[in-house]
Design an enzyme around this catalytic site. Structure first.
Site, PDB file in Angstrom:
ATOM      1  N   SER A 184       0.867  -1.180   0.000  1.00  0.00           N
ATOM      2  CA  SER A 184       0.000   0.000   0.000  1.00  0.00           C
ATOM      3  C   SER A 184       0.900   1.225   0.000  1.00  0.00           C
ATOM      4  O   SER A 184       1.821   1.320   0.820  1.00  0.00           O
ATOM      5  CB  SER A 184      -0.898  -0.015   1.238  1.00  0.00           C
ATOM      6  OG  SER A 184      -1.885   0.978   1.128  1.00  0.00           O
ATOM      7  N   GLU A 185       0.643   2.150  -0.914  1.00  0.00           N
ATOM      8  CA  GLU A 185       1.645   3.185  -1.187  1.00  0.00           C
ATOM      9  C   GLU A 185       1.845   4.191  -0.057  1.00  0.00           C
ATOM     10  O   GLU A 185       2.827   4.922  -0.053  1.00  0.00           O
ATOM     11  CB  GLU A 185       1.347   3.892  -2.514  1.00  0.00           C
ATOM     12  CG  GLU A 185       0.040   4.644  -2.578  1.00  0.00           C
ATOM     13  CD  GLU A 185      -1.082   3.802  -3.195  1.00  0.00           C
ATOM     14  OE1 GLU A 185      -1.061   2.554  -3.036  1.00  0.00           O
ATOM     15  OE2 GLU A 185      -1.985   4.403  -3.817  1.00  0.00           O
TER      16      GLU A 185
END
Lengths: 235, 218, 235, 218
Positions: free
Chosen positions: D53-54
């Site tokens: 997840s960025e």
């Protein structure tokens, strides 16, 4: 899960080595160097190497053992020559050396690993280091453009590794290892200690598993000290 | 420390002690190899200074006792060292982010030559074995204030504070203060000339002038 | 030692605020935002702010409270508008918004903190984001030049702080905080927990003390959840 | 999953399941908001995938139970999430270093439009409120392989797989595979045209051609 843990260093490097390749290696001086993997590179017989490493080891330890066997064509380093054979090859023109300021070298490896082909730094402006490079003004200062480094193979020394290849380094043995881990097309790590899944604090992992393709338990952990400097024991 | 007034000029310890007076409470400083390392021994009481080592240590402790030696704790000079209760370890990239980003207050470095315009040469002598710049170029480019400690003249007696550096530069216009065994030169900004602000015991301004190639104010 | 720990947020910000200034703030969405310090900025009455933050809070929480009071002239963000007043001001032209891709924003703050005035990235090439910026070829790809960000003031939210100002973040509340901490001319942190000297693992400090000029114990730790998403409890 | 053959085309779950077949053992993948998030539910047994997840999580767990909710653990969609025994948290700069540096194998994203040359538009509609690109531009620029999941036509029935994107781009020439409710288009490299490789149940190539503006091979 695709198994990253390999039986030994030779197997870990299988299929990854070729003459003329570029290898980035972690470590500062003899601290935090991938000892086990360096021995395996020597054993493999691979040659004409370009090594990206802050230093070049000493005559009989660290990257120096590759120099001694004339496996190295070029060093990209910030500080070298603690090593007689290095000096001999360098002065004889047998070895090419590209000097980088230490912070520039660290940042070039980080950039290569982070998909940044070039960045600007004030370091080296007005010196030989900037010769032949773009110098550009931002605000009221000049900066030199430096490029990212991507290596064919990256070798790192960790303290702990979990089964996924998450790595933790110990004290100043961290040094260049985290950037080296990111800048390899393939990254192989050696760890002093293998720990079970879930035993590393997820807030304290220095190199996330995504950067590590293979790893081994380090069998050489000599950790030679270059300059043992001590003070007297307090009475 | 005792000052032996029969000897003209400052000893290395005295030069280091003079540099230590430039440390302010709360400073973070990076000390180069050699005489600069001695500066750490003379930081005045009540002045809290955090020492940084560019390989990736913020908060250097003293050298270890024989029992404390840990091969994983070395400073930028590759000497064994210890940690403190404030210590943090960082990667070399993060360490140089501190340096390049201007987060280090002061660096004390040795030099082969300093020029009157603030140029510094301390990394190579053409024709001799080149070891490389290490972190010196990054330090002079990034640290807020650069103090140089060096002998006023070379072993052969020639001036080291010069009109122009004859050796390849480590940095252009980067020196803020120069402390030699004979005198202290300072400048308020990198746009102005150095001014002689102190003479070592027994040293006259005439002697300094005779042994200096650089122009300076006095 | 120069005391970094301040009695409260108002005192921590004393002398640091001025109209028209640029403030960088940590946080992603409402996670890891410096709640306590944002309230103090509001209380101070400072205005015409440029805020550098990935998001802009919600109407009554986070940076949204500064928007609601019209203290913000410009946002440098990657994703905004979870917030009706933001939308109204933006559409009415009362608020300037500079959109950055999220990774570019993170890297710009890291660069600003690391003394890098500009770097190249493939992100945004061929899009509106690259308009007016230098596009340059390295190897076989085009890259856009992006610049480092330095803020007048950086506000960060940490989990733990020791007396020196060493900071540790918790889980995904880390997000932008480490870069924000480096990119301020002055950095003020709030920490949920103050811990004694020596109690943080020196291998696991996320923001070394050198980046933190002042800090406080956070008194607002509401940690509002934007999208509470749950699964059924296992039987 | 059961396939209702009376309904023409794929459901959202079926599109997600099709995308999940592109996951290889050992992959690290980033899933966008919306239908792409569903892909995580259909990863085949024996295929170990790490989700990134960025905002700074490598190794996303499932959504939490009520008791497990932790406001300090959210994904890039700002949803509460959990961690696994493999999880590491990193800064957003380090997270995007993974993405931009090409260390993520696969990203599955939604789209408003895809063009036959691989251009992708999924971040703004001129005249409407712009929320910003978030991490989408970074993902398409950095992740090794980009799969787009989108409805074949818009709500008004107009083609979304087009000759050229009419909306502002998220990335130029970045899409490797397109999965719609009607068909799957793939290309072996970004230098070649898309090829229709699969049709959803009950869908004919003529129908796909009729509802597609883009040129593609078949």
């Amino acid at each position: 899960m695709a198994e990253k843990l390999q039986v030994d260093a030779n197997i870990a490097l299988e299929g990854l080595l070729f003459d003329g390749m570029t290898i980035a290696a972690g470590g500062f001086g003899l601290c935090g160097i991938p000892e086990t993997l360096i021995y395996a590179v020597l054993e493999s017989g691979v040659r004409d190497l370009t090594l990206v490493s802050n230093n070049a080891g000493v005559d009989d330890f660290g990257l120096g053992i590759l120099l001694a066997e004339k496996r190295v064509r070029k060093m990209i380093s910030s500080y070298v020559g603690e090593n007689k054979e290095f000096e001999r090859q360098f002065l004889a023109g047998e070895l090419e050396v590209e000097f980088n300021p230490q912070g520039t070298l660290a940042e070039r490896m980080r950039a290569g690993g982070a998909g940044i082909p070039a960045f600007y730094t004030r370091t080296g402006v007005g010196t030989m280091i900037a010769e032949g490079k773009e110098v550009r003004r931002f605000g009221d200062s000049d900066y030199v453009m430096e490029t990212g480094i991507v290596a064919d193979l990256a070798l790192v020394k960790a303290w702990k590794a979990d089964p996924y290849g998450n790595l933790v380094y110990r004290k100043s043995a961290r040094n260049f290892n985290p950037m080296v881990a990111t800048c390899g097309q393939v990254t192989v790590a050696e760890a002093e200690i293998l720990v079970p899944a879930g035993s590393l604090d997820p807030d304290s992992i220095h190199t996330p598993a995504v950067f590590v393709q293979r790893f081994i338990r380090a069998t050489s952990n000599e950790k030679r000290i270059e300059r043992r400097t001590i003070r007297a024991e307090a009475a | 420390m005792a000052t032996d007034t029969s000897v003209k000029g400052w000893t290395r310890d005295q030069m280091a002690a003079r540099a230590a007076l430039e440390m302010h409470d709360g400073f973070t400083a990076n000390l180069g190899i050699g005489i600069p390392t001695l500066v750490g021994n003379f930081i005045p009481p009540g002045v809290d200074v955090t020492l940084q080592s560019e390989n990736g240590i913020l908060g250097l402790g003293p050298f270890p006792t024989e029992r404390e030696v840990d091969p994983d704790i070395i400073n930028a000079g590759k000497q064994t060292i210890t940690e403190l209760d404030r210590t943090s370890y960082v990667s070399s990239a993060d360490s140089f982010a501190m340096i390049r980003g201007g987060h280090i207050d002061l660096s004390v470095l040795g030099a082969m030559e300093v020029a009157e315009n603030g140029d510094l040469a301390n990394w190579m002598i053409p024709g001799q074995m080149i070891k490389g710049p290490g972190g010196a170029m990054d330090l002079v480019a990034g640290v807020r204030r650069i103090i140089v400690l060096m002998d006023h003249v070379s072993k052969s007696g020639s001036p080291k504070f010069r009109t122009h550096c004859t050796l390849p530069l480590t940095g252009a216009n980067v020196v803020d203060m120069l402390i030699t065994d004979l005198a202290v030169f300072d400048r308020k900004s990198r746009n102005v000339a150095f001014r002689l602000i102190e003479l070592a015991p027994g040293v006259t301004i005439e002697e300094v002038r005779a042994k200096t190639e650089a122009s300076f104010e006095a």
